[in-house]
Scaffold this motif. Structure first.
Motif: not given
Lengths: 278, 112
Positions: A181, A212, A214, A220
């Protein structure tokens, strides 16, 4: 008389007095006199010298329980027991999920040792139910009981395998995921995500005004905090202690009409973030 | 028994001057002292006292200064001035004369 006004309350009172003074064009002296009046009033409520009247109770009830946008969630057709979807019913039935009448759209708790064990147990139970179901299916299809007994012998092996994967493999997979990421994120934390019936370990990040989520596998999803209306820290949901006695950030996003709740291992930087946002 | 608003309104200056003649105080405490004395007869709203205090200050009947209160916070204390004391005496006299007339009329009407 002991001064019991906290720093945060003092700050709220100062802001309120400044706002009123500005709107009404008060002089500096009038502004200070108003602030001192508000402080005295607050102090009298704190020390119970001024008892809470019926009108005060109504204001409190309206403020905390009577907000239209929240009531819409609680009282709307989507929350009626008879009309809830199977997925919603399962979510409320879920051990990690919040109570139905204070519905949290997305829920996350920290990926730490005790929660990993809870998560592992839950996955194991689900797998066992599945395995037993399959075996019973074959049993009723007139297969010999030897098949059933033979099949059940696999359960401890299956449990051990799952525990191994959860403790070792998933931990390293989460590490890899985090490395994949974006590295410039302002805040991030490893969590177990609960969204609908899906519960997966994953990464929670805050970056450029967005929250966010994920998951380890799957797509996501993210929420903009532009319409952040309220952040509350809570351990309870409808009087029930939430999982692991963690402090949860309960976020209400006005535009999405969505409520999220999550707990992280290191809440201090997140708390700082929400203080600046709300 | 609750008093008519007009009756309470007519006596506001008198009440504030009367309270301050006993001891100086700040706005919030002045309202509390008056409401405690008034018990259930009438109750002042806290917001009403400040415009009155400012008006009395303009008249020169009271003066104010910022001081540290018992709770350690700065509060604006109001003091009655010599002019205020004279006004109070005059208003008390007027009030007594007025209530005296009412009492006499009421005694006559009861006697009949």
């Amino acid at each position: 008389m002991q001064d019991k006004i906290t720093t945060s309350l003092q700050s709220e009172l100062t802001q309120l007095a400044a706002r009123i003074a500005k709107v009404n064009g008060y002089t500096h002296d009038q502004h200070l006199e108003l602030l001192s009046h508000l402080e005295d009033k607050a102090m009298d409520y704190i020390t119970r010298e001024t008892p809470i009247q019926e009108e005060d109770i109504l204001i409190l009830v309206r403020e905390h329980f009577g907000k239209e946008e929240i009531l819409h969630d609680l009282m709307g057709p989507q929350s009626q027991p008879g009309k809830a979807s199977l997925a919603e019913d399962m979510r409320h039935f879920n051990w990690g999920g919040p109570g139905k009448d204070d519905f949290w759209g997305v829920f996350a708790f920290p990926w730490k040792q005790e929660n990993r064990i809870r998560y592992a147990l839950m996955v194991m139970i689900l797998w066992e139910i599945l395995v037993i179901g399959v075996l019973l299916f074959f049993y009723f299809k007139k297969l010999s009981s030897g098949w059933l007994l033979g099949g059940l012998q696999f359960i401890p092996i299956l449990m051990a395998t799952i525990l191994y994967f959860l403790h070792l493999k998933i931990g390293s997979k989460l590490d890899n995921k985090r490395k994949e990421l974006k590295r410039s994120t302002e805040l991030e934390s490893e969590v177990i995500l609960v969204r609908g019936m899906i519960q997966l370990p994953g990464i929670l990040q805050y970056d450029l005004g967005k929250l966010k989520f994920t998951p380890l596998t799957g797509t996501p999803f993210e929420y903009s905090l532009q319409s952040l209306q309220k952040v509350v820290e809570t351990r309870n949901c409808n009087g029930r202690l939430l999982l692991g006695n963690n402090i949860y950030f309960k976020i209400h996003l006005k535009e999405e009409n969505e409520r999220l709740g999550f707990a992280v291992s290191q809440p201090a930087p997140w708390r700082k973030l929400f203080k600046t946002k709300s | 028994m609750t008093q008519e608003k007009e009756l309470v309104g007519a006596s506001t200056s008198l009440l504030i001057l009367g309270v301050l003649a006993k001891s100086p105080d700040y706005g919030y405490q002045i309202v509390k002292r008056i409401n405690q004395e008034a018990e259930t007869i009438f109750q002042w709203q806290e917001g009403t006292v400040y415009p009155l205090l400012h008006k009395l200050e303009e008249e020169g009947w009271i003066r104010s200064q910022w001081e540290t209160a018992e709770n350690g916070r700065k509060r604006k204390y109001y003091y009655i001035t010599p002019e205020g004391k004279e006004t109070l005496e005059s208003k008390v006299k007027q009030w007594k004369e007025f209530t005296g007339v009412i009492n006499r009329i009421m005694e006559v009407s009861h006697a009949r």
